[in-house]
Scaffold this motif. Sequence first.
Motif, PDB file in Angstrom:
ATOM      1  N   ARG A 130       0.837  -1.198   0.000  1.00  0.00           N
ATOM      2  CA  ARG A 130       0.000   0.000   0.000  1.00  0.00           C
ATOM      3  C   ARG A 130       0.880   1.260   0.000  1.00  0.00           C
ATOM      4  NH1 ARG A 130      -2.839  -0.898   4.409  1.00  0.00           N
ATOM      5  NH2 ARG A 130      -4.677  -1.736   3.378  1.00  0.00           N
ATOM      6  N   GLU A 131       1.911   1.256   0.834  1.00  0.00           N
ATOM      7  CA  GLU A 131       2.806   2.418   0.910  1.00  0.00           C
ATOM      8  C   GLU A 131       3.591   2.614  -0.387  1.00  0.00           C
ATOM      9  OE1 GLU A 131       5.327   1.712   4.226  1.00  0.00           O
ATOM     10  OE2 GLU A 131       3.713   1.852   5.720  1.00  0.00           O
ATOM     11  N   ILE A 132       4.160   1.530  -0.901  1.00  0.00           N
ATOM     12  CA  ILE A 132       4.974   1.623  -2.112  1.00  0.00           C
ATOM     13  C   ILE A 132       4.138   2.069  -3.305  1.00  0.00           C
ATOM     14  CG2 ILE A 132       6.296   0.263  -3.795  1.00  0.00           C
ATOM     15  CD1 ILE A 132       7.910   0.877  -1.321  1.00  0.00           C
ATOM     16  N   TYR A 133       2.940   1.512  -3.441  1.00  0.00           N
ATOM     17  CA  TYR A 133       2.072   1.906  -4.552  1.00  0.00           C
ATOM     18  C   TYR A 133       1.704   3.384  -4.446  1.00  0.00           C
ATOM     19  CZ  TYR A 133       1.389  -2.995  -5.933  1.00  0.00           C
ATOM     20  OH  TYR A 133       1.572  -4.282  -6.366  1.00  0.00           O
ATOM     21  N   ALA A 134       1.460   3.857  -3.210  1.00  0.00           N
ATOM     22  CA  ALA A 134       1.115   5.270  -3.041  1.00  0.00           C
ATOM     23  C   ALA A 134       2.296   6.161  -3.418  1.00  0.00           C
ATOM     24  CB  ALA A 134       0.692   5.538  -1.595  1.00  0.00           C
ATOM     25  N   GLU A 135       3.513   5.706  -3.119  1.00  0.00           N
ATOM     26  CA  GLU A 135       4.702   6.511  -3.378  1.00  0.00           C
ATOM     27  C   GLU A 135       5.177   6.420  -4.829  1.00  0.00           C
ATOM     28  OE1 GLU A 135       7.552   4.937  -0.693  1.00  0.00           O
ATOM     29  OE2 GLU A 135       6.434   5.525   1.102  1.00  0.00           O
ATOM     30  N   GLN A 136       5.101   5.200  -5.412  1.00  0.00           N
ATOM     31  CA  GLN A 136       5.740   4.966  -6.705  1.00  0.00           C
ATOM     32  C   GLN A 136       4.778   4.552  -7.809  1.00  0.00           C
ATOM     33  OE1 GLN A 136       9.145   2.324  -6.301  1.00  0.00           O
ATOM     34  NE2 GLN A 136       9.510   2.995  -4.191  1.00  0.00           N
ATOM     35  N   GLY A 137       3.512   4.293  -7.461  1.00  0.00           N
ATOM     36  CA  GLY A 137       2.555   3.844  -8.473  1.00  0.00           C
ATOM     37  C   GLY A 137       2.522   2.334  -8.577  1.00  0.00           C
ATOM     38  N   LEU A 138       1.565   1.839  -9.371  1.00  0.00           N
ATOM     39  CA  LEU A 138       1.338   0.405  -9.458  1.00  0.00           C
ATOM     40  C   LEU A 138       2.440  -0.344 -10.194  1.00  0.00           C
ATOM     41  CD1 LEU A 138      -2.498   0.397 -10.181  1.00  0.00           C
ATOM     42  CD2 LEU A 138      -1.358  -0.288  -8.087  1.00  0.00           C
ATOM     43  N   ASP A 139       3.320   0.367 -10.876  1.00  0.00           N
ATOM     44  CA  ASP A 139       4.411  -0.276 -11.596  1.00  0.00           C
ATOM     45  C   ASP A 139       5.668  -0.413 -10.739  1.00  0.00           C
ATOM     46  OD1 ASP A 139       2.880  -0.520 -13.905  1.00  0.00           O
ATOM     47  OD2 ASP A 139       3.405   1.502 -14.573  1.00  0.00           O
ATOM     48  N   ALA A 140       5.569  -0.117  -9.463  1.00  0.00           N
ATOM     49  CA  ALA A 140       6.735  -0.232  -8.572  1.00  0.00           C
ATOM     50  C   ALA A 140       7.221  -1.675  -8.538  1.00  0.00           C
ATOM     51  CB  ALA A 140       6.360   0.212  -7.161  1.00  0.00           C
ATOM     52  N   PRO A 141       8.527  -1.900  -8.449  1.00  0.00           N
ATOM     53  CA  PRO A 141       9.051  -3.270  -8.433  1.00  0.00           C
ATOM     54  C   PRO A 141       8.651  -4.019  -7.168  1.00  0.00           C
ATOM     55  CG  PRO A 141      10.803  -1.693  -7.973  1.00  0.00           C
ATOM     56  CD  PRO A 141       9.595  -0.886  -8.377  1.00  0.00           C
ATOM     57  N   LEU A 142       8.399  -5.300  -7.327  1.00  0.00           N
ATOM     58  CA  LEU A 142       8.037  -6.121  -6.179  1.00  0.00           C
ATOM     59  C   LEU A 142       9.175  -6.181  -5.163  1.00  0.00           C
ATOM     60  CD1 LEU A 142       6.149  -9.086  -7.895  1.00  0.00           C
ATOM     61  CD2 LEU A 142       5.193  -7.061  -6.778  1.00  0.00           C
ATOM     62  N   SER A 143      10.411  -6.039  -5.642  1.00  0.00           N
ATOM     63  CA  SER A 143      11.532  -6.060  -4.713  1.00  0.00           C
ATOM     64  C   SER A 143      11.444  -4.912  -3.709  1.00  0.00           C
ATOM     65  CB  SER A 143      12.853  -5.975  -5.481  1.00  0.00           C
ATOM     66  OG  SER A 143      12.895  -4.795  -6.274  1.00  0.00           O
ATOM     67  N   ALA A 144      10.880  -3.766  -4.132  1.00  0.00           N
ATOM     68  CA  ALA A 144      10.730  -2.635  -3.213  1.00  0.00           C
ATOM     69  C   ALA A 144       9.726  -2.963  -2.126  1.00  0.00           C
ATOM     70  CB  ALA A 144      10.286  -1.391  -3.986  1.00  0.00           C
ATOM     71  N   ILE A 145       8.686  -3.703  -2.479  1.00  0.00           N
ATOM     72  CA  ILE A 145       7.680  -4.104  -1.491  1.00  0.00           C
ATOM     73  C   ILE A 145       8.294  -5.060  -0.478  1.00  0.00           C
ATOM     74  CG2 ILE A 145       5.497  -5.358  -1.181  1.00  0.00           C
ATOM     75  CD1 ILE A 145       4.686  -4.278  -3.973  1.00  0.00           C
ATOM     76  N   ALA A 146       9.058  -6.032  -0.974  1.00  0.00           N
ATOM     77  CA  ALA A 146       9.707  -6.984  -0.065  1.00  0.00           C
ATOM     78  C   ALA A 146      10.654  -6.267   0.885  1.00  0.00           C
ATOM     79  CB  ALA A 146      10.456  -8.045  -0.879  1.00  0.00           C
ATOM     80  N   ARG A 147      11.441  -5.328   0.355  1.00  0.00           N
ATOM     81  CA  ARG A 147      12.374  -4.593   1.222  1.00  0.00           C
ATOM     82  C   ARG A 147      11.627  -3.801   2.283  1.00  0.00           C
ATOM     83  NH1 ARG A 147      15.096  -3.682  -3.645  1.00  0.00           N
ATOM     84  NH2 ARG A 147      14.158  -1.603  -3.844  1.00  0.00           N
ATOM     85  N   ARG A 148      10.549  -3.118   1.878  1.00  0.00           N
ATOM     86  CA  ARG A 148       9.788  -2.321   2.843  1.00  0.00           C
ATOM     87  C   ARG A 148       9.181  -3.205   3.933  1.00  0.00           C
ATOM     88  NH1 ARG A 148       7.343   2.738   2.340  1.00  0.00           N
ATOM     89  NH2 ARG A 148       9.207   3.148   1.085  1.00  0.00           N
ATOM     90  N   ALA A 149       8.762  -4.407   3.550  1.00  0.00           N
ATOM     91  CA  ALA A 149       8.166  -5.323   4.533  1.00  0.00           C
ATOM     92  C   ALA A 149       9.216  -6.003   5.390  1.00  0.00           C
ATOM     93  CB  ALA A 149       7.326  -6.373   3.811  1.00  0.00           C
ATOM     94  N   GLY A 150      10.496  -5.925   4.977  1.00  0.00           N
ATOM     95  CA  GLY A 150      11.562  -6.554   5.746  1.00  0.00           C
ATOM     96  C   GLY A 150      11.685  -8.041   5.511  1.00  0.00           C
ATOM     97  N   VAL A 151      11.285  -8.508   4.317  1.00  0.00           N
ATOM     98  CA  VAL A 151      11.397  -9.931   3.994  1.00  0.00           C
ATOM     99  C   VAL A 151      12.100 -10.075   2.650  1.00  0.00           C
ATOM    100  CG1 VAL A 151       9.286 -10.464   5.263  1.00  0.00           C
ATOM    101  CG2 VAL A 151       9.169 -10.048   2.801  1.00  0.00           C
ATOM    102  N   GLY A 152      12.519 -11.289   2.335  1.00  0.00           N
ATOM    103  CA  GLY A 152      13.120 -11.567   1.042  1.00  0.00           C
ATOM    104  C   GLY A 152      12.051 -11.743  -0.025  1.00  0.00           C
ATOM    105  N   GLN A 153      12.470 -11.676  -1.292  1.00  0.00           N
ATOM    106  CA  GLN A 153      11.505 -11.833  -2.377  1.00  0.00           C
ATOM    107  C   GLN A 153      10.896 -13.231  -2.402  1.00  0.00           C
ATOM    108  OE1 GLN A 153      14.080  -9.415  -5.456  1.00  0.00           O
ATOM    109  NE2 GLN A 153      12.053  -9.833  -6.313  1.00  0.00           N
ATOM    110  N   GLY A 154      11.644 -14.227  -1.924  1.00  0.00           N
ATOM    111  CA  GLY A 154      11.085 -15.569  -1.854  1.00  0.00           C
ATOM    112  C   GLY A 154       9.856 -15.617  -0.961  1.00  0.00           C
ATOM    113  N   VAL A 155       9.900 -14.887   0.147  1.00  0.00           N
ATOM    114  CA  VAL A 155       8.742 -14.826   1.052  1.00  0.00           C
ATOM    115  C   VAL A 155       7.566 -14.155   0.348  1.00  0.00           C
ATOM    116  CG1 VAL A 155       7.878 -13.859   3.223  1.00  0.00           C
ATOM    117  CG2 VAL A 155      10.177 -14.835   3.116  1.00  0.00           C
TER     118      VAL A 155
END
Length: 202
Positions: free
Chosen positions: A37-62
């Motif tokens: 929700r935060e990343i999409y608000a800041e960067q739009g729906l095309d934001a990389p999934l890796s940014a979401i994982a980093r913000r959540a504090g987990v790896g992309q595998g999770v």
Amino acid sequence: MTQQPLSDERRPDERRPANDGPKAAARNRAALIGAAREIYAEQGLDAPLSAIARRAGVGQGVLYRHFPDRAAVAVAVLEENVRQIEQAAAADGADLIQVLGVLTWHQTESAAFVRVLYADGPGSHSDAPAYAQALSRRVELALRRHLPDGHRLAEHADDLMIAVGMVSGAVTGPTREQRERRALAAWRLLGVEVGPVRPFDE
């Protein structure tokens, strides 16, 4: 897919939570939805999934264990938004003003939510994805249960969701404060009173 290691230079809000068994999965999913929700608000729906994982504090595998693709993440964010609006509408003593405050919080916090609600506006409903139409109808039902007879949004059948779409279209700006200010201005111009703009407190 193997979990990718993250840099040790994490922001304080991006630290990986401790693994404590079954509770970790639910916590990680909630963290991913909040981060998306935060990343999409800041960067739009095309934001990389890796940014979401980093913000959540987990790896992309999770992330991929919970959400196989970008669409699944967006739908999860939307579902959580709608669930909170429905809970606000079902709460003891709830009224339209309070529920509109929760709706407006989600409008200002979630770029994905704004786009889905706006897609259900006049003339475009038939082009919206089926899941977007279903979510929009759920929002409408949650609001209508508290819509008093004679309210300005009850004059015509489509007025309620047209107004929601109009406010959604006004929600722009790089910061949440700016988006909230524009949303409240739009409701004011429509002559509709809105309660405190905040998430539903379970």
